[in-house]
Design an enzyme around this catalytic site. Structure first.
Site, PDB file in Angstrom:
ATOM      1  CG  ASP A  83      -0.456  -0.596   2.313  1.00 13.64           C
ATOM      2  OD1 ASP A  83       0.922  -0.271   2.761  1.00 13.64           O
ATOM      3  OD2 ASP A  83      -0.840  -1.258   3.260  1.00 13.64           O
ATOM      4  CG  ASP A 124      -9.238  -1.650  12.324  1.00 19.24           C
ATOM      5  OD1 ASP A 124      -8.234  -2.466  11.763  1.00 19.24           O
ATOM      6  OD2 ASP A 124      -9.430  -0.875  11.570  1.00 19.24           O
ATOM      7  CD  GLU A 179      -8.983   0.973   8.231  1.00 15.01           C
ATOM      8  OE1 GLU A 179      -9.100   0.383   8.990  1.00 15.01           O
ATOM      9  OE2 GLU A 179      -8.130   2.093   8.520  1.00 15.01           O
ATOM     10  CG  HIS A 213      -6.031  -2.597   9.202  1.00 19.84           C
ATOM     11  ND1 HIS A 213      -6.230  -1.690  10.430  1.00 19.84           N
ATOM     12  CD2 HIS A 213      -5.000  -2.634   8.683  1.00 19.84           C
ATOM     13  CE1 HIS A 213      -5.086  -0.899  10.364  1.00 19.84           C
ATOM     14  NE2 HIS A 213      -4.254  -1.503   9.630  1.00 19.84           N
TER      15      HIS A 213
END
Length: 261
Positions: free
Chosen positions: A67, A136, A143, A138
């Site tokens: 990314d 979380d 996400e 990811h």
């Protein structure tokens, strides 16, 4: 999915580097997927050490980033390409033109996303993808609620993810970009081997959800359960929420000597 519980982050690095070295030594044109953040750092340092003492060459290897932030200029210290260059690529013999990443400064981010997918495909696909996991759940910057079939695309970061990453921006949350380009979950799942690394108590919750929870877009890392060759290497603090930790330890301790991760 294979779960390997180790005694320390150093052991995580050793096992992960072993997997990378086996790939490089057994493949004519190996393709690595590189993750950023704190989780893979010890692995990169171990790979650098093996290169420096002559045990490992990256001369035939190409590498793709997971990314990149949108809007950070080339060379920005928090850009993920800069991170990988400083923490890994500059210290090994990976060819300068063999490190690829999405262009977060492109005038056409949708086109850039498609072009990046095409670059990966033209290289023959990623053989081994290193991964971390967010608080979380990811992976990459996918996400919660990301499609499990998603491809490289623009994503909006949550406030929680931006807060987690503020340490790379002088602890200034407002300096963390709101948008990124990331390989999609579907893109990640096409790699030959997925290698997720995590250490520390803060990773215990997302690791338990990814390994033992349902496969759900609300925990993108749970998609690793669908992959035919996914390995999760963690330390004891990161394993403390697992309900079947004893089984994972027993299975790894009794693997046939010829069967690697």
């Amino acid at each position: 999915m294979e779960v390997v519980i180790t005694s320390s982050p150093d052991e995580i690095a050793q096992l992960a580097a072993d997997a990378v070295q086996r790939l490089i030594e057994s493949t004519d044109r190996p393709v690595l997927g590189l993750a950023t953040g704190s989780s893979p750092l010890s692995t990169y340092r171990e790979l650098i050490e093996r290169h420096r003492d002559g045990r490992l060459t990256f001369a035939r290897t190409s590498a793709f980033l997971l990314d990149e932030y949108v809007g950070l200029p080339p060379g920005h210290p928090a850009a993920y390409r800069t991170f990988i260059e400083h923490e890994f690529a500059e210290h090994v013999d990976l060819p300068d033109d063999a490190l690829y990443g999405p262009d977060g400064c492109s005038d056409d981010l949708a086109h850039e996303s498609v072009a990046y997918e095409q670059q990966i495909a033209s290289a023959g696909g990623i053989d081994l993808q290193l991964l971390g996991v967010g608080s979380d759940g990811h992976i990459g910057f996918n996400e919660p609620a990301s499609s499990l079939g998603s491809r490289t695309r623009l994503k909006t970061l949550t406030d929680a993810t931006r807060a987690d990453n503020a340490r790379f921006f002088g602890d200034d949350v407002d300096a963390v970009p709101r948008h990124v380009l990331t390989q999609g979950v579907g893109t990640i799942l096409e790699a030959g081997h997925l290698l997720l690394l995590a250490a520390g108590e803060s990773k215990a919750g997302p690791i338990a959800l990814a390994i033992e929870g349902p496969v759900t877009a609300m925990v993108p890392a749970s998609a690793l359960q669908l992959h035919p060759h996914a390995t999760v290497i963690i330390d004891e603090p990161a394993a403390q929420a697992l309900g079947h930790a004893d089984y994972y330890r027993e299975a790894f301790a009794n693997k046939p000597p010829w069967q690697h991760i």
